[in-house]
Scaffold this motif. Structure first.
Motif, mmCIF file in Angstrom:
data_model
loop_
_atom_site.group_PDB
_atom_site.id
_atom_site.type_symbol
_atom_site.label_atom_id
_atom_site.label_comp_id
_atom_site.label_asym_id
_atom_site.label_seq_id
_atom_site.Cartn_x
_atom_site.Cartn_y
_atom_site.Cartn_z
ATOM 1 N N ASP A 1 8.747 -21.952 13.024
ATOM 2 C CA ASP A 1 8.947 -21.724 11.608
ATOM 3 C C ASP A 1 10.632 -21.988 11.175
ATOM 4 N N LEU A 2 11.328 -22.337 11.937
ATOM 5 C CA LEU A 2 12.746 -22.373 11.676
ATOM 6 C C LEU A 2 12.947 -23.504 10.573
ATOM 7 N N PRO A 3 12.549 -24.600 10.937
ATOM 8 C CA PRO A 3 12.844 -25.723 9.993
ATOM 9 C C PRO A 3 12.393 -25.589 8.626
ATOM 10 N N ALA A 4 11.106 -25.120 8.345
ATOM 11 C CA ALA A 4 10.618 -24.865 7.119
ATOM 12 C C ALA A 4 11.281 -23.493 6.356
ATOM 13 N N PHE A 5 11.672 -22.676 7.057
ATOM 14 C CA PHE A 5 12.466 -21.487 6.774
ATOM 15 C C PHE A 5 13.888 -21.927 5.987
ATOM 16 N N VAL A 6 14.548 -22.813 6.915
ATOM 17 C CA VAL A 6 15.849 -23.208 6.522
ATOM 18 C C VAL A 6 15.832 -24.302 5.298
ATOM 19 N N GLU A 7 14.682 -25.224 5.236
ATOM 20 C CA GLU A 7 14.639 -26.097 4.254
ATOM 21 C C GLU A 7 14.119 -25.249 2.956
ATOM 22 N N PRO B 1 19.834 0.893 1.764
ATOM 23 C CA PRO B 1 18.396 1.392 1.701
ATOM 24 C C PRO B 1 17.186 0.508 2.017
ATOM 25 N N GLU B 2 17.584 -0.907 1.164
ATOM 26 C CA GLU B 2 16.178 -2.000 1.464
ATOM 27 C C GLU B 2 16.604 -2.366 3.003
ATOM 28 N N LEU B 3 17.717 -2.480 3.322
ATOM 29 C CA LEU B 3 17.752 -3.125 4.935
ATOM 30 C C LEU B 3 17.229 -2.080 5.618
ATOM 31 N N SER B 4 17.468 -0.863 5.224
ATOM 32 C CA SER B 4 16.890 0.196 6.569
ATOM 33 C C SER B 4 15.489 0.266 6.500
ATOM 34 N N GLY B 5 14.733 0.091 5.523
ATOM 35 C CA GLY B 5 13.353 -0.048 5.421
ATOM 36 C C GLY B 5 12.590 -1.120 6.330
ATOM 37 N N LEU B 6 13.651 -1.974 6.685
ATOM 38 C CA LEU B 6 13.246 -3.361 7.491
ATOM 39 C C LEU B 6 13.295 -3.255 8.915
ATOM 40 N N GLU B 7 13.675 -1.972 9.559
ATOM 41 C CA GLU B 7 13.969 -1.773 10.809
ATOM 42 C C GLU B 7 12.940 -2.277 11.756
ATOM 43 N N LYS B 8 11.651 -1.903 11.605
ATOM 44 C CA LYS B 8 10.720 -2.346 12.589
ATOM 45 C C LYS B 8 10.311 -3.900 12.572
ATOM 46 N N GLU B 9 9.836 -4.400 11.175
ATOM 47 C CA GLU B 9 9.654 -5.715 11.000
ATOM 48 C C GLU B 9 10.922 -6.608 11.514
ATOM 49 N N TRP B 10 11.981 -6.278 11.385
ATOM 50 C CA TRP B 10 13.262 -7.101 11.613
ATOM 51 C C TRP B 10 13.358 -7.176 13.188
ATOM 52 N N ASN B 11 13.342 -5.979 13.837
ATOM 53 C CA ASN B 11 13.356 -6.066 15.303
ATOM 54 C C ASN B 11 12.090 -6.798 16.077
ATOM 55 N N ASP B 12 10.909 -6.611 15.423
ATOM 56 C CA ASP B 12 9.780 -7.325 16.029
ATOM 57 C C ASP B 12 9.910 -8.939 15.770
ATOM 58 N N LEU B 13 10.463 -9.394 14.679
ATOM 59 C CA LEU B 13 10.749 -10.701 14.361
ATOM 60 C C LEU B 13 11.816 -11.353 15.222
ATOM 61 N N LEU B 14 12.712 -10.294 15.461
ATOM 62 C CA LEU B 14 13.760 -10.834 16.494
ATOM 63 C C LEU B 14 13.233 -11.164 17.774
ATOM 64 N N ALA B 15 12.106 -10.351 18.243
ATOM 65 C CA ALA B 15 11.926 -10.384 19.720
ATOM 66 C C ALA B 15 11.118 -11.761 19.863
ATOM 67 N N VAL B 16 10.640 -12.324 18.756
ATOM 68 C CA VAL B 16 10.055 -13.660 18.980
ATOM 69 C C VAL B 16 11.012 -14.851 18.356
ATOM 70 N N SER B 17 12.032 -14.493 18.015
ATOM 71 C CA SER B 17 12.963 -15.482 17.250
ATOM 72 C C SER B 17 13.441 -16.729 18.176
ATOM 73 N N ALA B 18 13.986 -17.612 17.809
ATOM 74 C CA ALA B 18 14.581 -18.841 18.361
ATOM 75 C C ALA B 18 15.940 -18.509 18.902
ATOM 76 N N VAL C 1 20.413 -17.152 12.256
ATOM 77 C CA VAL C 1 19.287 -16.629 11.443
ATOM 78 C C VAL C 1 18.069 -16.262 12.427
ATOM 79 N N ILE C 2 17.163 -15.761 11.870
ATOM 80 C CA ILE C 2 16.160 -15.227 12.701
ATOM 81 C C ILE C 2 14.720 -15.831 12.058
ATOM 82 N N ALA C 3 14.037 -16.365 13.063
ATOM 83 C CA ALA C 3 12.968 -16.901 12.915
ATOM 84 C C ALA C 3 12.420 -17.466 14.104
ATOM 85 N N ARG C 4 10.935 -17.506 14.347
ATOM 86 C CA ARG C 4 10.496 -18.298 15.368
ATOM 87 C C ARG C 4 10.673 -19.660 15.234
ATOM 88 N N GLU C 5 10.840 -20.408 16.426
ATOM 89 C CA GLU C 5 11.370 -21.721 16.527
ATOM 90 C C GLU C 5 10.623 -22.539 15.793
#
Length: 340
Positions: A105-111, A10-27, A99-103
């Motif tokens: 933001d990626l180093p800081a996210f992984v760190e 259920p928590e995963l299901s609630g993320l659908e729009k935010e998830w795909n919006d972030l993926l659209a600009v992900s590295a 993983v999913i993140a803008r390029e």
């Protein structure tokens, strides 16, 4: 950034729009990271590839609460029998993972991600076992740097070849750009099918009402190959149906067949996503071998992709020779291991 753990469907299901919006600009932007694919895969645990697993998706938000990073992880025993954190989709039926993140933001996210795991918030958090990252993914360098900073052990190894074709947007330009011998062979086989004494036609499935039946027909073609028949357990068949339905509902399914006198002779299950064709699987009826229906259908799909201005035709994992005969360029996916 604020990191949290998603532990339930259920928590995963609630993320659908935010998830795909972030993926659209992900590295890394591939269909296997779409929310609907991730959800379908998790519901079947890869068609039974993993007997059990616990959801452990790590999300990151900035000070304004905006989602800026997703590590789609789950906890299970890996192939060596050790508790580990794997990417959702691992290993067999998801060709490209990340993983999913803008390029930027990626180093800081992984760190931030790896020390978050270090505090024993999760079981198995001291072993990351990540498969199927494309060799050009910036995540690889970010994980390597973060592991080095923390003093964790890091290793990487190349896995399967993943040939792809850069399309010029014009069939004649494409066909004239491949090896002359192969060009003539493709044209000869297409011409022979068009002149066959029985009617031969190809089509892309459009009727959603018949999708389950068309999917069953495709799985029947797949099962003509003994190795694929073994792969298609009841659980895997159910998983494939789930993936097909999810892709169709989201609008990026391309299921195509070629028929001889009304009988399906070959099929391709592809994803038509982000101006790319991603070739997921194929099946043949060997009774029609004299017509080379797989080659012919592939030729028609490449002609369609060029005519419809798709940029890439990605064969994904597997180094079968026919892919290179159609002009594919090679690359590989990687396996990363990080251990405290």
């Amino acid at each position: 950034m604020q990191l949290d753990i998603i532990r339930s469907l259920p928590e995963l299901s609630g993320l659908e729009k935010e998830w795909n919006d972030l993926l659209a600009v992900s590295a890394s932007h591939v269909p296997f990271l779409r929310h609907e694919y991730i959800t379908a895969w998790w519901q079947g645990l890869g068609g039974g590839e993993w007997p059990k697993g616990d959801l452990a998706i790590i999300t990151a938000r900035d000070e304004q609460g905006k989602l800026i990073g997703i590590a789609p992880l789950f906890v299970t025993e890996n192939r060596d029998g050790n508790p580990a954190l794997l990417l959702i989709g691992s290993i067999e039926i998801s060709d490209y993972l990340d993983v999913i993140a803008r390029e930027e933001d990626l180093p800081a996210f992984v760190e931030a991600l790896m020390p978050f795991l270090e505090n024993d918030t999760l079981p198995a958090s001291h072993l990351l076992d990540w498969y199927n990252l494309l060799e050009g993914s910036p995540t690889i360098a970010a994980v390597r740097a973060a592991a080095d900073k923390l003093g964790w052990e890091y290793s990487e190894e190349p896995l399967q070849h993943c040939p792809y074709i850069l399309l010029p947007g014009d069939w004649e330009k494409y066909i004239c750009g491949i090896d002359k011998k192969q060009r003539h062979e493709i044209r000869r086989k297409i011409r022979r099918s068009e002149e066959y004494y029985l009617p031969v036609k190809w089509y892309i499935v459009q009727d959603g009402d018949n999708l389950d039946r068309e999917t069953d027909d495709f799985l029947r073609l797949m099962a003509n190959d003994p190795n694929k028949a073994k792969f298609l357990t009841p659980a895997m068949r159910e998983q494939m149906h789930g993936i097909v339905q999810a892709a169709a509902k989201a609008g990026w399914l391309q299921l195509a067949f070629i028929e001889v006198n009304g009988e399906k002779a070959a099929g391709y299950l592809n994803f038509d996503y982000m101006n790319h064709i991603w070739v997921y699987n194929s099946g043949l009826d060997f009774r029609f071998g004299e017509l080379s229906p797989g080659w012919v259908l592939l030729g028609y799909l490449l002609e369609w992709a060029n005519s419809n201005q798709r940029q890439y035709f990605d064969f994904m994992r597997g180094d079968e020779q026919y892919k290179y005969r159609f002009g594919a360029i090679d690359r590989r996916v990687m396996h990363l291991t990080v251990r405290k």
